[in-house]
Scaffold this active site. Structure first.
Site, short mmCIF file in Angstrom:
data_model
loop_
_atom_site.label_atom_id
_atom_site.label_comp_id
_atom_site.label_asym_id
_atom_site.label_seq_id
_atom_site.Cartn_x
_atom_site.Cartn_y
_atom_site.Cartn_z
N ASP A 33 9.65 29.67 38.95
CA ASP A 33 10.44 30.24 40.05
C ASP A 33 11.79 29.51 39.98
OD1 ASP A 33 11.33 31.50 42.28
OD2 ASP A 33 10.05 30.44 43.69
N LYS B 195 4.53 29.77 46.64
CA LYS B 195 3.85 30.49 45.56
C LYS B 195 2.68 29.67 45.01
CE LYS B 195 7.93 33.17 44.26
NZ LYS B 195 8.87 32.56 45.23
N CYS C 133 15.02 34.59 43.03
CA CYS C 133 15.33 35.35 44.25
C CYS C 133 16.79 35.79 44.19
CB CYS C 133 15.03 34.55 45.51
SG CYS C 133 15.73 32.89 45.54
N ASP D 99 8.11 19.61 40.36
CA ASP D 99 9.45 19.84 40.89
C ASP D 99 10.26 18.55 40.73
OD1 ASP D 99 10.63 22.28 42.63
OD2 ASP D 99 11.63 20.42 43.21
N CYS E 20 8.57 25.05 38.96
CA CYS E 20 9.60 24.77 39.97
C CYS E 20 8.98 25.07 41.34
CB CYS E 20 10.84 25.62 39.75
SG CYS E 20 11.58 25.45 38.10
N GLY F 250 8.94 23.73 44.35
CA GLY F 250 9.62 23.64 45.63
C GLY F 250 8.66 23.21 46.73
N ALA F 251 8.73 23.90 47.86
CA ALA F 251 7.84 23.59 48.98
C ALA F 251 6.48 24.25 48.82
CB ALA F 251 8.46 24.02 50.30
N GLY F 252 6.28 25.03 47.74
CA GLY F 252 4.94 25.46 47.36
C GLY F 252 4.41 26.75 47.91
N ASP G 69 13.73 15.72 35.30
CA ASP G 69 14.42 16.95 34.96
C ASP G 69 13.51 17.75 34.03
OD1 ASP G 69 14.66 15.81 32.38
OD2 ASP G 69 16.62 14.99 32.85
#
Length: 418
Positions: free
Chosen positions: A301, A236, A354, A254, A230, A232-234, A282
């Site tokens: 994440d 991690k 988070c 993602d 997952c 996201g904007a990366g 998905d």
């Protein structure tokens, strides 16, 4: 004889305070009634409205201040029209408008409304109090304070944190090393760091210290096959790539194409050339069958409530409901079940959120292990010691809290496939 024209009455001038009140109300309406993220709503507002730096700073400070304080959060869900009154009361409390303007602006319908002081929805506050007991009050207070600005030194550039701190000092930027992440730097105030040469050349990235710690605990190694499920904007992803020193295969997956597109320039700036981005439909995308039992390391994440990031994203708590939390938990379960199939024998899976809530964290991990006995927990404390990170936990997992650790509230558990 010419007749004189009747004089037109001039409109009464709008005071700066009244103008700010109305502008802020429009932005809050976008955020709370139309479900637009706070940063996007403010960006749209500034794009439409010509305003000077003072007006922009005022708007940002008080929009986020209102969202963090959260007073009347339960009332607003029952009475959406109450938003104006809540906003006016906030401005009066912070001495941003006069008592006269306050009386003039409050709707007659709500003039006698008593606004409760709680900063979280009642159902969420109850969960936090049950889970954290004596520490709940400090945790809730910490979640209403603005977060500091954390940066991460890009180890892939071969520069030390000490060297970067000296460069910042030469630029008269006050900064200090973060206490937990060996790559972290904390500024004494928020700055437009994206216009700094150290950011432009990839030496620095903006990343909360807690997020840095979670990614470091994954402990990616050169030559491994690593999947950020997952991505996201990366943020991690960039840490994993730095740990791998661009050697091995790193796949960032993602379901959000925009986020993956935002990752690509960050990878280029960071100097990472071993990263492949993959857009998934998905967690059941047929493409995933190619990676079955191939990953040495898998980072999840997971999408979550974001309750650990309320300092930065206070608008989340205004949208979160028990029903949306249940949907997120179901998504987390599906992702864990599907993504775990990509881990090879002897490989590791790192589950992170988070969130502050056990229902998204400890309970999810325990339920997964009960259903998948081939996975077992790796004590996080042993990994912390291995990496020289001076955090302590007596649990097999790690829960970071803004009230105790000074960073966002994040959870991480490490599982090994036997």
């Amino acid at each position: 004889m010419m007749k004189s024209r009747p004089r037109r009455s001039r409109p009464s001038a709008v005071s700066p305070a009244a103008r700010q009140l109305q502008q802020g109300l429009r932005v809050l309406s976008q955020i709370l009634h139309h479900q637009v993220p706070a940063d996007a709503a403010l960006s749209q507002h500034f794009h439409k409205e010509q305003s000077d730096a003072h007006s922009r700073n005022w708007c940002i400070e008080h929009i986020y201040g209102f969202l963090r304080e959260g007073q009347g959060i339960d009332l607003l869900q029952r009475h959406p029209a109450l938003l104006k009154t809540l906003w006016v009361h906030y401005l009066l409390r912070h001495q941003q408008i006069s008592e006269g303007l306050h009386r003039h602006q409050v709707d007659e319908e709500f003039k006698d409304t008593v606004i409760p002081a709680g900063s979280l929805p009642a159902w969420l506050e109850m969960q936090v109090e049950e889970q954290y007991d004596d520490g709940a009050e400090n945790l809730i207070k910490a979640s209403t304070r603005a977060a500091e600005m954390d940066l991460r030194v890009n180890a892939a550039k071969g520069v030390s944190r000490e060297a970067v701190l000296k460069q910042l000092e030469l630029q008269h930027i006050l900064a200090a090393p973060t206490p937990w992440s060996p790559w972290g730097i904390r500024l004494n105030k928020h700055l437009p760091i994206n216009r700094n040469a150290l950011f432009e050349n990839g030496t620095l990235e903006v990343q909360d210290e807690g997020s840095q710690v979670v990614a470091l605990l994954a402990n990616a190694q050169s030559g491994q096959t690593v999947i950020d499920f997952c991505a996201g904007a990366g943020g991690k992803t960039l840490v994993l790539g730095s740990q791998m020193q661009s050697r091995g295969r790193l796949v960032a997956m993602d379901v959000n194409e925009r986020r993956l597109n935002n990752l690509r320039p960050r990878l280029k700036r960071a100097g990472l050339d071993n990263v492949q981005t993959v857009l998934l439909k998905d967690e059941q995308d047929p493409y995933l069958s190619r990676w079955q039992a191939k990953a040495d390391l898998l980072l999840i994440d997971a999408p979550c409530s974001g309750t650990g990031t309320l300092r930065r994203n206070p608008d989340l708590k205004w949208r979160l409901t028990p029903e949306s939390l249940e949907r997120l938990q179901a998504t987390q379960q599906r992702i864990l079940a599907a993504a775990s199939q990509l881990v090879k024998s002897g490989g590791e899976m790192v589950y992170a959120t988070c969130s502050l809530l056990a229902s998204e964290n400890q309970q999810q991990v325990q339920a997964f292990i009960d259903a998948h006995p081939e996975f077992s927990l790796v004590p996080v404390q042993s990994r912390l010691q291995q990496l020289g990170i001076k955090l302590k936990t007596t649990s097999p997992w790690l829960q970071l809290l803004p009230s105790q650790h000074g960073c966002d509230g994040l959870f991480v558990a490490i599982l090994r496939k036997n």
